[in-house]
Enzyme design. Sequence first.
Site, mmCIF file in Angstrom:
data_model
loop_
_atom_site.group_PDB
_atom_site.id
_atom_site.type_symbol
_atom_site.label_atom_id
_atom_site.label_comp_id
_atom_site.label_asym_id
_atom_site.label_seq_id
_atom_site.Cartn_x
_atom_site.Cartn_y
_atom_site.Cartn_z
ATOM 1 N N ASN A 191 -16.749 3.963 -27.829
ATOM 2 C CA ASN A 191 -17.951 4.745 -28.112
ATOM 3 C C ASN A 191 -17.718 6.193 -27.638
ATOM 4 O O ASN A 191 -17.401 6.413 -26.454
ATOM 5 C CB ASN A 191 -19.137 4.107 -27.370
ATOM 6 N N ASP A 240 -19.937 8.775 -27.740
ATOM 7 C CA ASP A 240 -21.171 9.544 -27.487
ATOM 8 C C ASP A 240 -20.995 10.587 -26.383
ATOM 9 O O ASP A 240 -21.492 11.712 -26.490
ATOM 10 C CB ASP A 240 -22.297 8.615 -27.001
ATOM 11 N N HIS A 241 -20.319 10.168 -25.302
ATOM 12 C CA HIS A 241 -20.326 11.059 -24.134
ATOM 13 C C HIS A 241 -19.302 12.186 -24.217
ATOM 14 O O HIS A 241 -19.335 13.108 -23.408
ATOM 15 C CB HIS A 241 -20.240 10.249 -22.847
ATOM 16 N N ARG A 258 -23.197 22.332 -22.725
ATOM 17 C CA ARG A 258 -23.110 23.789 -22.879
ATOM 18 C C ARG A 258 -23.539 24.248 -24.271
ATOM 19 O O ARG A 258 -23.281 25.380 -24.642
ATOM 20 C CB ARG A 258 -21.670 24.246 -22.620
ATOM 21 N N HIS A 311 -23.797 6.599 -31.303
ATOM 22 C CA HIS A 311 -25.245 6.322 -31.375
ATOM 23 C C HIS A 311 -25.946 7.601 -31.779
ATOM 24 O O HIS A 311 -25.904 8.584 -31.038
ATOM 25 C CB HIS A 311 -25.708 5.848 -29.986
ATOM 26 N N ARG A 367 -29.252 9.233 -31.889
ATOM 27 C CA ARG A 367 -30.591 9.012 -31.321
ATOM 28 C C ARG A 367 -31.582 9.907 -32.029
ATOM 29 O O ARG A 367 -31.223 10.951 -32.579
ATOM 30 C CB ARG A 367 -30.586 9.314 -29.820
ATOM 31 N N ARG A 392 -29.589 13.914 -28.912
ATOM 32 C CA ARG A 392 -29.154 14.512 -27.643
ATOM 33 C C ARG A 392 -27.636 14.619 -27.520
ATOM 34 O O ARG A 392 -27.131 15.436 -26.763
ATOM 35 C CB ARG A 392 -29.720 13.738 -26.449
ATOM 36 N N HIS A 393 -26.908 13.764 -28.262
ATOM 37 C CA HIS A 393 -25.445 13.932 -28.233
ATOM 38 C C HIS A 393 -24.875 13.947 -29.661
ATOM 39 O O HIS A 393 -24.502 14.997 -30.153
ATOM 40 C CB HIS A 393 -24.740 12.929 -27.301
ATOM 41 N N GLU A 400 -24.659 3.137 -34.076
ATOM 42 C CA GLU A 400 -25.843 2.550 -33.454
ATOM 43 C C GLU A 400 -27.051 3.409 -33.808
ATOM 44 O O GLU A 400 -26.968 4.639 -33.784
ATOM 45 C CB GLU A 400 -25.696 2.526 -31.935
ATOM 46 N N THR A 409 -29.984 5.636 -21.111
ATOM 47 C CA THR A 409 -29.142 4.888 -22.035
ATOM 48 C C THR A 409 -29.951 3.698 -22.544
ATOM 49 O O THR A 409 -31.054 3.456 -22.047
ATOM 50 C CB THR A 409 -27.826 4.432 -21.354
ATOM 51 N N THR A 410 -29.430 2.977 -23.542
ATOM 52 C CA THR A 410 -30.149 1.825 -24.085
ATOM 53 C C THR A 410 -30.453 0.850 -22.940
ATOM 54 O O THR A 410 -29.566 0.499 -22.164
ATOM 55 C CB THR A 410 -29.278 1.129 -25.156
ATOM 56 N N GLU A 435 -24.209 -8.038 -31.028
ATOM 57 C CA GLU A 435 -23.555 -7.506 -29.837
ATOM 58 C C GLU A 435 -24.394 -7.946 -28.644
ATOM 59 O O GLU A 435 -25.551 -7.527 -28.491
ATOM 60 C CB GLU A 435 -23.481 -5.974 -29.908
ATOM 61 N N HIS A 489 -22.083 -2.802 -23.146
ATOM 62 C CA HIS A 489 -22.998 -2.076 -22.276
ATOM 63 C C HIS A 489 -22.628 -2.265 -20.811
ATOM 64 O O HIS A 489 -22.649 -3.371 -20.293
ATOM 65 C CB HIS A 489 -24.476 -2.436 -22.482
ATOM 66 N N GLY A 490 -22.251 -1.162 -20.199
ATOM 67 C CA GLY A 490 -21.934 -1.166 -18.771
ATOM 68 C C GLY A 490 -20.583 -1.766 -18.435
ATOM 69 O O GLY A 490 -20.245 -1.902 -17.254
ATOM 70 N N GLY A 495 -18.072 2.707 -23.831
ATOM 71 C CA GLY A 495 -18.150 4.151 -23.930
ATOM 72 C C GLY A 495 -17.982 4.860 -22.604
ATOM 73 O O GLY A 495 -16.935 5.449 -22.323
HETATM 74 N N1 PXP Z 1 -23.526 -1.027 -26.915
HETATM 75 C C1 PXP Z 1 -24.711 -0.428 -27.130
HETATM 76 C C2 PXP Z 1 -25.673 -1.059 -28.065
HETATM 77 C C3 PXP Z 1 -25.028 0.789 -26.493
HETATM 78 O O1 PXP Z 1 -26.213 1.381 -26.743
HETATM 79 C C4 PXP Z 1 -24.077 1.386 -25.645
HETATM 80 C C5 PXP Z 1 -24.371 2.692 -24.998
HETATM 81 O O2 PXP Z 1 -24.429 3.682 -25.959
HETATM 82 C C6 PXP Z 1 -22.854 0.724 -25.465
HETATM 83 C C7 PXP Z 1 -22.613 -0.498 -26.082
HETATM 84 C C8 PXP Z 1 -21.777 1.276 -24.601
HETATM 85 O O3 PXP Z 1 -22.201 1.220 -23.270
HETATM 86 P P1 PXP Z 1 -21.369 1.977 -22.159
HETATM 87 O O4 PXP Z 1 -21.450 3.436 -22.476
HETATM 88 O O5 PXP Z 1 -22.081 1.614 -20.884
HETATM 89 O O6 PXP Z 1 -19.969 1.457 -22.227
#
Ligand code: PXP
Length: 236
Positions: A6, A8-9, A17, A42, A44, A48-49, A69, A99-100, A150, A190-191, A212
């Site tokens: 992922n 996103d970050h 910036r 993702h 949103r 935001r990203h 997502e 986050t979600t 998922e 997630h996490g 991510g």
């Molecule tokens: N799966 C979903 C549905 C998410 O919303 C996210 C966070 O964007 C992730 C996985 C990835 O989570 P993490 O960034 O904690 O690895």
Amino acid sequence: MKLAVNVDHIATIREARRHTIPEPVLAALLAEQAGAEGIVCHIRSDRRHIKERDLHLLKQTVKTKLNIEMAATDEMKHIAMDIKPDIVSLVPERDEEITTEGGLDVLANEAHLQAHIQELRQAGIRVSIFVDPDTDQIDACQRVGVDLIEINTGKYADLKPGEKRDQALEEIGQAARNGAGSGLVIHAGHGLDYFNIRPVTAIPEMKEFSIGFAIVARAALVGIDRAVREMIALIQ
Ligand code: PXP
């Protein structure tokens, strides 16, 4: 088992910036070169990203599989129809969340989700739902017609090793068996990070992990190629 990264970050750093770097698409291509078998982002509602231009560029460049997502809203459905990613993952969204925060409440929204998913699938898009490891919710996922789920590993990831974490892991394993038994392809995320991923890889039904934050955080220090390769080594 496969790794989907992922990005996103990478966009979060860019937006810190309001700049044009770093470029999520470049990170996606480097992740693929390092062995990632999917790219996730993702979009949103507050943008935001990730923004629309990122989706267009990712669609044109990702070689493996693009998974976007998004919330199950009309606005997002139109974006999905325009971009046509390989997979749309439906997630719940709350404006103030960092986050979600949990899986989608499929039971409470079955009729709406069924129609929404049907439209996406008719457009040739595979559909996933981000869902808590809960039998009733997973049964509902099967009824609304998704291709895959998922499983939310957030609760497990928040716990330290010990009895409660073992219990959370067992819930994920049970959910994976239920889902696979109903014919769903099982992903999880997630996490997940470099320290907590191993026990989850012991669940045989798992086909793919979506990760991510941990990878982008490590990439900031060691580079994306090494960060992705190290995670793949833990998964395989
Ligand atoms: N799966 C979903 C549905 C998410 O919303 C996210 C966070 O964007 C992730 C996985 C990835 O989570 P993490 O960034 O904690 O690895």
